[in-house]
Write an enzyme that holds these catalytic residues in place. Sequence first.
Site, PDB file in Angstrom:
ATOM      1  N   LYS A  22       0.840  -1.213   0.000  1.00  0.00           N
ATOM      2  CA  LYS A  22       0.000   0.000   0.000  1.00  0.00           C
ATOM      3  C   LYS A  22       0.868   1.253   0.000  1.00  0.00           C
ATOM      4  O   LYS A  22       0.642   2.172  -0.787  1.00  0.00           O
ATOM      5  CB  LYS A  22      -0.900  -0.002   1.254  1.00  0.00           C
ATOM      6  N   ASN A  23       1.861   1.278   0.904  1.00  0.00           N
ATOM      7  CA  ASN A  23       2.620   2.517   1.071  1.00  0.00           C
ATOM      8  C   ASN A  23       3.647   2.753  -0.040  1.00  0.00           C
ATOM      9  O   ASN A  23       4.261   3.812  -0.109  1.00  0.00           O
ATOM     10  CB  ASN A  23       3.265   2.562   2.464  1.00  0.00           C
ATOM     11  N   ARG A  92      -4.488  10.847   4.378  1.00  0.00           N
ATOM     12  CA  ARG A  92      -3.373  11.790   4.479  1.00  0.00           C
ATOM     13  C   ARG A  92      -2.362  11.633   3.346  1.00  0.00           C
ATOM     14  O   ARG A  92      -1.679  12.584   2.984  1.00  0.00           O
ATOM     15  CB  ARG A  92      -2.661  11.597   5.814  1.00  0.00           C
ATOM     16  N   CYS A 116      -5.314  13.202  13.027  1.00  0.00           N
ATOM     17  CA  CYS A 116      -5.357  11.786  12.666  1.00  0.00           C
ATOM     18  C   CYS A 116      -5.390  11.011  13.974  1.00  0.00           C
ATOM     19  O   CYS A 116      -4.812  11.445  14.974  1.00  0.00           O
ATOM     20  CB  CYS A 116      -4.094  11.481  11.871  1.00  0.00           C
ATOM     21  N   ARG A 121       0.235  14.813  12.886  1.00  0.00           N
ATOM     22  CA  ARG A 121       1.036  14.436  11.724  1.00  0.00           C
ATOM     23  C   ARG A 121       1.247  15.658  10.833  1.00  0.00           C
ATOM     24  O   ARG A 121       0.602  15.811   9.791  1.00  0.00           O
ATOM     25  CB  ARG A 121       0.366  13.288  10.963  1.00  0.00           C
ATOM     26  N   PRO A 122       2.187  16.518  11.214  1.00  0.00           N
ATOM     27  CA  PRO A 122       2.399  17.749  10.435  1.00  0.00           C
ATOM     28  C   PRO A 122       3.055  17.463   9.086  1.00  0.00           C
ATOM     29  O   PRO A 122       3.553  16.364   8.848  1.00  0.00           O
ATOM     30  CB  PRO A 122       3.346  18.557  11.326  1.00  0.00           C
ATOM     31  N   ASP A 124       5.175  20.037   7.821  1.00  0.00           N
ATOM     32  CA  ASP A 124       6.101  21.172   7.746  1.00  0.00           C
ATOM     33  C   ASP A 124       7.393  20.821   7.004  1.00  0.00           C
ATOM     34  O   ASP A 124       7.947  21.651   6.262  1.00  0.00           O
ATOM     35  CB  ASP A 124       6.428  21.687   9.154  1.00  0.00           C
ATOM     36  N   ASP A 307       4.334   0.677  12.163  1.00  0.00           N
ATOM     37  CA  ASP A 307       3.115   0.085  11.588  1.00  0.00           C
ATOM     38  C   ASP A 307       2.890  -1.366  12.028  1.00  0.00           C
ATOM     39  O   ASP A 307       1.877  -1.971  11.662  1.00  0.00           O
ATOM     40  CB  ASP A 307       3.145   0.167  10.050  1.00  0.00           C
ATOM     41  N   ILE A 329       7.951   6.977  16.860  1.00  0.00           N
ATOM     42  CA  ILE A 329       7.521   7.698  15.651  1.00  0.00           C
ATOM     43  C   ILE A 329       6.229   8.466  15.934  1.00  0.00           C
ATOM     44  O   ILE A 329       6.131   9.656  15.628  1.00  0.00           O
ATOM     45  CB  ILE A 329       7.294   6.732  14.458  1.00  0.00           C
ATOM     46  N   ARG A 399      -8.844  -0.116   4.691  1.00  0.00           N
ATOM     47  CA  ARG A 399      -7.964   0.903   4.093  1.00  0.00           C
ATOM     48  C   ARG A 399      -6.627   0.299   3.703  1.00  0.00           C
ATOM     49  O   ARG A 399      -5.965   0.800   2.797  1.00  0.00           O
ATOM     50  CB  ARG A 399      -7.704   2.021   5.097  1.00  0.00           C
TER      51      ARG A 399
HETATM   52  N1  EPU Z   1       6.756  14.549  10.723  1.00  0.00           N
HETATM   53  C1  EPU Z   1       6.973  15.871  11.027  1.00  0.00           C
HETATM   54  N2  EPU Z   1       6.874  16.794  10.011  1.00  0.00           N
HETATM   55  C2  EPU Z   1       6.592  16.436   8.724  1.00  0.00           C
HETATM   56  C3  EPU Z   1       6.392  15.076   8.431  1.00  0.00           C
HETATM   57  C4  EPU Z   1       6.479  14.150   9.454  1.00  0.00           C
HETATM   58  O1  EPU Z   1       7.241  16.221  12.164  1.00  0.00           O
HETATM   59  O2  EPU Z   1       6.530  17.318   7.849  1.00  0.00           O
HETATM   60  C5  EPU Z   1       6.837  13.535  11.787  1.00  0.00           C
HETATM   61  C6  EPU Z   1       5.539  12.749  11.956  1.00  0.00           C
HETATM   62  O3  EPU Z   1       4.628  13.411  12.799  1.00  0.00           O
HETATM   63  C7  EPU Z   1       6.043  11.447  12.540  1.00  0.00           C
HETATM   64  C8  EPU Z   1       7.380  11.252  11.830  1.00  0.00           C
HETATM   65  O4  EPU Z   1       7.767  12.563  11.385  1.00  0.00           O
HETATM   66  O5  EPU Z   1       6.301  11.581  13.914  1.00  0.00           O
HETATM   67  C9  EPU Z   1       7.349  10.308  10.653  1.00  0.00           C
HETATM   68  O6  EPU Z   1       6.269  10.653   9.784  1.00  0.00           O
HETATM   69  P1  EPU Z   1       6.312  10.372   8.225  1.00  0.00           P
HETATM   70  O7  EPU Z   1       6.165  11.668   7.499  1.00  0.00           O
HETATM   71  O8  EPU Z   1       7.481   9.510   7.890  1.00  0.00           O
HETATM   72  O9  EPU Z   1       4.970   9.552   8.021  1.00  0.00           O
HETATM   73  P2  EPU Z   1       4.123   9.541   6.703  1.00  0.00           P
HETATM   74  O10 EPU Z   1       4.995   9.679   5.544  1.00  0.00           O
HETATM   75  O11 EPU Z   1       2.969  10.477   6.856  1.00  0.00           O
HETATM   76  C10 EPU Z   1       4.271   6.958   6.295  1.00  0.00           C
HETATM   77  C11 EPU Z   1       3.287   5.840   6.182  1.00  0.00           C
HETATM   78  C12 EPU Z   1       2.693   5.531   7.545  1.00  0.00           C
HETATM   79  C13 EPU Z   1       3.843   5.156   8.483  1.00  0.00           C
HETATM   80  C14 EPU Z   1       4.867   6.299   8.534  1.00  0.00           C
HETATM   81  C15 EPU Z   1       6.088   5.975   9.367  1.00  0.00           C
HETATM   82  C16 EPU Z   1       2.447   6.134   3.934  1.00  0.00           C
HETATM   83  C17 EPU Z   1       1.315   6.476   3.050  1.00  0.00           C
HETATM   84  N3  EPU Z   1       2.225   6.225   5.258  1.00  0.00           N
HETATM   85  O12 EPU Z   1       3.508   8.073   6.776  1.00  0.00           O
HETATM   86  O13 EPU Z   1       1.845   4.394   7.364  1.00  0.00           O
HETATM   87  O14 EPU Z   1       3.350   4.922   9.776  1.00  0.00           O
HETATM   88  O15 EPU Z   1       5.315   6.608   7.189  1.00  0.00           O
HETATM   89  O16 EPU Z   1       6.723   4.853   8.888  1.00  0.00           O
HETATM   90  O17 EPU Z   1       3.507   5.762   3.472  1.00  0.00           O
HETATM   91  C18 EPU Z   1       0.077   2.951   7.868  1.00  0.00           C
HETATM   92  O18 EPU Z   1       0.287   2.374   6.802  1.00  0.00           O
HETATM   93  O19 EPU Z   1      -0.676   2.476   8.759  1.00  0.00           O
HETATM   94  C19 EPU Z   1       0.724   4.230   8.132  1.00  0.00           C
HETATM   95  C20 EPU Z   1       0.271   5.097   9.038  1.00  0.00           C
END
Ligand code: EPU
Length: 435
Positions: A22-23, A92, A116, A121-122, A124, A307, A329, A399
């Site tokens: 999925k991811n 998201r 969420c 989940r920012p 920034d 995850d 995380i 999902r």
């Molecule tokens: N973060 C920030 N600022 C940002 C982006 C992220 O502070 O701009 C923080 C987040 O709040 C978190 C950490 O950095 O604490 C990691 O977040 P990341 O951005 O890596 O997460 P993501 O890309 O939104 C993907 C997966 C998630 C998985 C996370 C961590 C996808 C579509 N989603 O999310 O998958 O938990 O990486 O490995 O790839 C799931 O499949 O159940 C799922 C939530």
Amino acid sequence: MEQFVIRGGRRLRGQVSISGSKNSALPIMAACLLAEGPCKLYPVPSLADVDFLGELLGELGCQVSREGSNLLLQVKSESSSHARYDIVRKMRASICVLGPLLAKRKYARVALPGGCSIGSRPVDIHLRGLRALGARIKLDSGDIVADCDELIGAEVFLGGPFGSTVTGTANIMMAAALAKGTTLIECAACEPEVQDLAAFLNAMGARISGAGSPRVTIEGVKKLTGVDYRIIPDRIEAGTFMIAAAITNGEVKLENVRVDHMMAVVDKLREIGVIIEKNNGGVVVSSNRRIAATDVTTQPYPGFPTDLQAQLMALLCQANGNSILTEKIYPDRFLHVAELGRMGANIHKEGPTAIVTGVSELVGAPVMASDLRASAALVLAGMAASGTTVINRVYHIDRGYESIESKLAALGADILREDPYKNSGKLDPATIAAE
Ligand code: EPU
């Protein structure tokens, strides 16, 4: 609303084929916005999140159609670059269209994803990275509005308080692929899904090296072509089925699995007594005794994935001794703790840590799914528990897990999907509670 009814106590036996990731599929689908010409992706799991993104891409002028497990995508019009809140709020990962829209169309309006259930989940760091490439970004009525004359390669640092960002790295890689000059990403996410996206972009004609390490170099090119591409297997679905085999003291062969993407998981499961053996291109997972307690901290790849934290917790609920799970995380990703407690688990939460004292038996109960991975943990616990477990709000699990109940039933689980309120004329209390 649909629910799962699980009668526990069955040992899982047999073979299961793991679906496409999925991811990986989600950012790769978004990357199709960059292509001149059609793309074919396979195997793309049939999931609600894939459908949501397909719907969004449709609104952005990209035709999406499914043929079995193949997804065909082709941009037909570039006139709309607005990802509306109505769709983004459902998923998201919609944020992954930001980089491609900006790079290809020089303009993007993408609703800012809101809160969420697994925590704050920012985005920034995504915005910081795109600004470094020369994008002008402002917020307007809850939307990120980004534009540029052209994107210019730059040095971009993607570290944040919880490590790097997976979809943020995807966004910057996709934007930089069509930027002028060379981009160096420092503190890039190393997840296999990032490597898969880079391989897809390279197949389209991009020049990306170093993906899978924290330093990724992208030499911008003028155009990217459509390609056929095979998506990697879903390492989180595979980990969930490994735990399903262990929690039921069963023996399950997983096919279409990349064990090299799962070393932290395999290592941890072996440490607590689960038997994992490679066999004819697949992997056989079995357990025949009470597992040992352990300590786990979730980390960015190659560490233990967040995850799979909830699913591992379900397994440790019946371990021999005390386990400590620390979430590095998403410190608030513990909604499953209270529901597991309803099934007799003994879990004490202290900040971002859960202390799990193994009990000899879990007992079936009505429970509520709160997010994708928490739902999977409840399904696992339900299969291990005595009696019947009813899991409400299973739309969360749809999902991210393709046909989970048929895959588990084929392995011998007693699991049924039901909608008790359908045709009953009664109001569904879960719907009432959700409103
Ligand atoms: N973060 C920030 N600022 C940002 C982006 C992220 O502070 O701009 C923080 C987040 O709040 C978190 C950490 O950095 O604490 C990691 O977040 P990341 O951005 O890596 O997460 P993501 O890309 O939104 C993907 C997966 C998630 C998985 C996370 C961590 C996808 C579509 N989603 O999310 O998958 O938990 O990486 O490995 O790839 C799931 O499949 O159940 C799922 C939530």
